[in-house]
Design an enzyme around this catalytic site. Structure first.
Site, PDB file in Angstrom:
ATOM      1  CG  ASN A   6      -1.538   0.558   1.328  1.00 12.14           C
ATOM      2  OD1 ASN A   6      -1.916   1.681   0.125  1.00 12.14           O
ATOM      3  ND2 ASN A   6      -2.674   0.840   2.009  1.00 12.14           N
TER       4      ASN A   6
ATOM      5  CB  THR B 158      -6.152  -4.955  -7.084  1.00 12.51           C
ATOM      6  OG1 THR B 158      -5.172  -4.350  -6.373  1.00 12.51           O
ATOM      7  CG2 THR B 158      -6.788  -6.165  -5.904  1.00 12.51           C
TER       8      THR B 158
ATOM      9  N   GLY C 134     -10.603  -5.817 -12.590  1.00 12.96           N
ATOM     10  CA  GLY C 134     -11.109  -6.425 -11.806  1.00 12.96           C
ATOM     11  C   GLY C 134      -9.550  -7.264 -10.759  1.00 12.96           C
TER      12      GLY C 134
ATOM     13  N   GLY D 216      -8.986  -0.580  -2.296  1.00 13.37           N
ATOM     14  CA  GLY D 216      -8.303  -1.764  -1.734  1.00 13.37           C
ATOM     15  C   GLY D 216      -8.130  -2.054  -0.660  1.00 13.37           C
ATOM     16  CG  ASP D 217      -7.338  -0.669   3.132  1.00 13.47           C
ATOM     17  OD1 ASP D 217      -6.406  -1.554   2.647  1.00 13.47           O
ATOM     18  OD2 ASP D 217      -7.661   0.154   4.031  1.00 13.47           O
TER      19      ASP D 217
END
Length: 168
Positions: A13, A74, A79, A106-107
């Site tokens: 991240n 991701t 997708g 994203g989380d």
């Protein structure tokens, strides 16, 4: 955890406000070498490690930098794809939604993926489907926190195009 045989899950991240991409590459290196499952956005792979091109090439680059047996990439509204070190591959198409707030998607993907994967590590297709559905649902909710029930997740999964599946 590694020494005890517990899988280590690492979700990359990257935040440019915290460190440069080169600092991140150096700082993340020791973590990557202790990881069982690696989750990474295609954009982060490009920014930190200059991995771009076809998603399978990005996955190969992440395998070369990590000890992960499974890499999940991701790809935003396209997708997500998952790759196993033994060569198996899976893909789940994204879902078109009216985006209210993308923060936290994203989380949400990671939570949805792990929701399935932690119970059944062999069902990567279902884990991808759950991750994509939860991320899609999250983007329809304002704010970075979304409280979503299991039935709401099931409904979102039923709306995805086609089942996640192996790709050859």
């Amino acid at each position: 955890a590694v020494d005890a045989g517990v899988p280590v899950i690492f979700d990359v991240n990257y935040r440019a406000r915290l460190w440069s991409s080169s600092e991140a590459a150096v700082g993340l290196d020791p973590l990557l070498h202790r990881t069982s499952l690696l989750l990474c956005g295609a954009g982060d792979a490009s920014t930190i490690w200059e991995l771009s091109g076809a998603v399978d090439q990005v996955a190969q680059g992440l395998f070369e930098r990590s000890s992960a047996t499974t890499v999940v990439i991701t790809q935003g509204d396209e997708g997500a794809s998952a790759f196993h070190r033994d060569g198996r591959r899976w893909r789940q198409s994204g879902s078109r939604v009216e985006i209210v707030d993308p923060i936290g998607a994203g989380d949400a993907f990671a939570a949805g993926f792990l929701h399935v994967w932690l119970d059944d590590r062999d069902n990567i297709a279902a884990a991808l489907r759950s991750g994509v559905a939860l991320a899609s649902l999250k983007m329809t909710i304002p704010g970075d926190l979304a409280v979503i029930s299991a039935s709401e997740l099931d409904e979102a999964m039923s709306l995805l195009d086609g089942p996640a599946g192996d790709i050859d």
